[in-house]
Scaffold this motif. Structure first.
Motif, PDB file in Angstrom:
ATOM      1  N   TRP A  45      28.146  57.897  23.614  1.00  0.00           N
ATOM      2  CA  TRP A  45      26.015  57.683  24.496  1.00  0.00           C
ATOM      3  C   TRP A  45      25.945  59.425  24.474  1.00  0.00           C
ATOM      4  O   TRP A  45      25.299  60.213  23.426  1.00  0.00           O
ATOM      5  CB  TRP A  45      25.687  57.193  24.771  1.00  0.00           C
ATOM      6  N   ASP A  49      24.763  62.394  22.646  1.00  0.00           N
ATOM      7  CA  ASP A  49      23.669  63.047  22.745  1.00  0.00           C
ATOM      8  C   ASP A  49      23.764  64.393  21.992  1.00  0.00           C
ATOM      9  O   ASP A  49      22.713  65.594  22.147  1.00  0.00           O
ATOM     10  CB  ASP A  49      22.787  63.235  23.916  1.00  0.00           C
ATOM     11  N   GLY A  52      23.084  65.229  18.830  1.00  0.00           N
ATOM     12  CA  GLY A  52      21.798  65.607  17.828  1.00  0.00           C
ATOM     13  C   GLY A  52      21.377  63.882  17.647  1.00  0.00           C
ATOM     14  O   GLY A  52      20.013  63.824  17.259  1.00  0.00           O
ATOM     15  N   HIS A  53      21.793  63.118  17.645  1.00  0.00           N
ATOM     16  CA  HIS A  53      21.470  61.828  17.623  1.00  0.00           C
ATOM     17  C   HIS A  53      21.023  60.971  18.388  1.00  0.00           C
ATOM     18  O   HIS A  53      20.555  61.278  19.838  1.00  0.00           O
ATOM     19  CB  HIS A  53      22.869  60.490  17.374  1.00  0.00           C
ATOM     20  N   ALA A  54      20.182  60.318  18.006  1.00  0.00           N
ATOM     21  CA  ALA A  54      18.724  59.773  18.687  1.00  0.00           C
ATOM     22  C   ALA A  54      19.115  59.066  19.349  1.00  0.00           C
ATOM     23  O   ALA A  54      19.338  58.542  21.086  1.00  0.00           O
ATOM     24  CB  ALA A  54      18.140  58.651  17.970  1.00  0.00           C
ATOM     25  N   THR A  55      20.491  57.722  19.198  1.00  0.00           N
ATOM     26  CA  THR A  55      21.357  56.811  19.550  1.00  0.00           C
ATOM     27  C   THR A  55      23.242  56.614  19.349  1.00  0.00           C
ATOM     28  O   THR A  55      22.767  57.647  18.792  1.00  0.00           O
ATOM     29  CB  THR A  55      20.620  55.339  19.483  1.00  0.00           C
ATOM     30  N   HIS A  57      24.309  54.824  18.131  1.00  0.00           N
ATOM     31  CA  HIS A  57      24.623  53.730  17.051  1.00  0.00           C
ATOM     32  C   HIS A  57      25.438  53.770  16.011  1.00  0.00           C
ATOM     33  O   HIS A  57      26.470  52.722  15.468  1.00  0.00           O
ATOM     34  CB  HIS A  57      23.449  53.213  16.719  1.00  0.00           C
ATOM     35  N   ARG A  58      25.048  55.046  15.282  1.00  0.00           N
ATOM     36  CA  ARG A  58      26.471  55.665  14.353  1.00  0.00           C
ATOM     37  C   ARG A  58      27.367  56.240  14.541  1.00  0.00           C
ATOM     38  O   ARG A  58      28.745  55.683  14.087  1.00  0.00           O
ATOM     39  CB  ARG A  58      25.824  57.022  13.891  1.00  0.00           C
TER      40      ARG A  58
END
Length: 393
Positions: A45, A49, A52-55, A57-58
């Motif tokens: 997580w 962050d 720049g990923h929103a979650t 999950h990737r």
């Protein structure tokens, strides 16, 4: 080339044949970059962050469900390290590191000896192999130790995704497996180095004898040697006998390499020995190195060397001094790159996370090797100057 360009070129080259879809290819490059960044806690997580990923999950998909072969990545890490740091005088260093965990779901976790604290902890144990030369050092191989309580528990194995072919192996056996892979890959090395936890294992030493591999292994005081007058005697008695004979001048003060606090200087002595029940390879000989602390003369450590007959003792002392390189890698991996900061619990995600962290460490080692000879950056001293220069902005 800039640091950023070099990293992009590396991840692009490796990711191309590794992934069939663009999404995991991009997530892979992002994860390597995030591991190299100055992120306080390197779980999925916080790494997501930062990048720049929103979650997360990737990253979670990349480590768990995406289809790709982590052994191919391990081979790429090795190739990259050997291409830039390889030498005929290189050494392979074996040691294990630990990850303290809560609960009992993480694959391989059990109450077992933890090198971090020196006592029994609920932890995972990870035997690792570092490649080291005068140019630098980085991990090239890894295993997850699966305790017998796990190896024989079908339900637990199933939940954690442990492959059916994985059986219980002792830590020295896992090192033998990794050595076999390094030999098959053509990894150039002159010696295997390890602490006494591995040096005491007769099967590991026999593996090296059978293949004419050199080693300089720390050994326990009770390792049996052939006594001068027949029978056997433990290694610890050799020094007692030498001192009893009044040979106070046996010591020679030598450095065995540079550490984070300067040159590592000790008093050394060496003598030819025969190991009880274990002959050296043809053309090779066993030498016992005894190392004494300058500041605390009662602190003594023993090393058994297996090398070509006539090998100079200073070369064996230099090899003994290389053992600390893997401790530096363990520290760098944990403190800088999140080697054990993962939140994965299963077999495949564990191997994927650790191998990607190995790639990040290899990149730092190779970057360090390209710096000017008078550069004062040293990878591993916390979040040091090299990391500050190398961190994405």
């Amino acid at each position: 080339m800039s640091w950023d360009t070099e990293l992009t070129a590396l991840t692009t080259r490796i990711a191309g044949p590794l992934f069939t879809r663009p999404e995991p290819r991009e997530a892979f490059a992002d994860l390597v970059r995030a591991l190299l960044a100055d992120v306080p806690r390197k779980n999925s997580w916080q790494l997501a962050d930062h990048i720049g990923h929103a979650t997360a999950h990737r990253f979670e998909h990349l480590l768990d469900r995406a289809k790709w072969d982590v052994e191919i990545l391990r081979d790429e890490v090795r190739s990259y390290v050997i291409t830039h740091l390889g030498s005929d005088h290189g050494v392979l260093i074996a040691d294990d590191t630990s990850a303290i965990k809560k609960g009992e779901m993480s694959v391989g976790v059990a109450d077992q000896y933890c090198g971090l604290t020196g006592q029994v902890e609920n932890c995972q144990v990870m035997p690792m192999i570092t490649y080291a030369s005068s140019a630098g050092h980085a991990f090239v191989n890894r295993r997850l130790y699966l305790p017998e309580s796990w190896a024989g528990d079908a339900e637990r194995r199933g939940r954690a995704g442990v492959p059916e072919h994985v059986a219980f192996r002792t830590k020295p056996q896992l090192v033998i497996d990794m050595l076999t892979e390094e030999i098959a890959a053509g990894t150039p090395f002159r010696y295997l180095c390890a602490d006494s936890g591995y040096g005491r294992d007769p099967h590991l030493r026999a593996f090296c004898h059978e293949r004419s591999l050199g080693y300089v292994l720390a050994v326990p005081v009770d390792l049996p040697l052939v006594a001068v007058r027949g029978g056997t005697e433990p290694v610890g008695h050799v020094l007692d006998r030498l001192l009893a004979l009044g040979r106070a001048g046996i010591w020679e003060r030598r450095s065995c390499g540079a550490g984070t606090k300067g040159m590592r200087v000790y008093d050394w002595t060496a003598l030819a020995v025969a190991v009880a029940g274990q002959a050296p390879a043809p053309g090779h000989a066993h030498t016992l190195l005894i190392r004494r602390s300058v500041a605390a003369p009662t602190e003594v450590e023993f090393f058994l060397a297996h090398a070509l007959a006539g090998t100079a003792v200073p070369e064996l002392i230099d090899a003994a001094g290389m053992r600390w390189k893997i401790e530096e890698n363990n520290e760098q991996g944990k403190d800088l790159l999140g080697l054990t900061s993962y939140q994965v619990r299963k077999w495949t995600p564990w191997h994927r996370h650790v191998t990607i962290a190995m790639l990040a460490l290899a990149f730092l080692a190779v970057t360090r090797a390209t710096l000017p000879a008078d550069a004062d950056e040293v990878i591993g001293e916390g979040k040091d100057r090299l990391l500050q220069e190398a961190s994405p902005r």
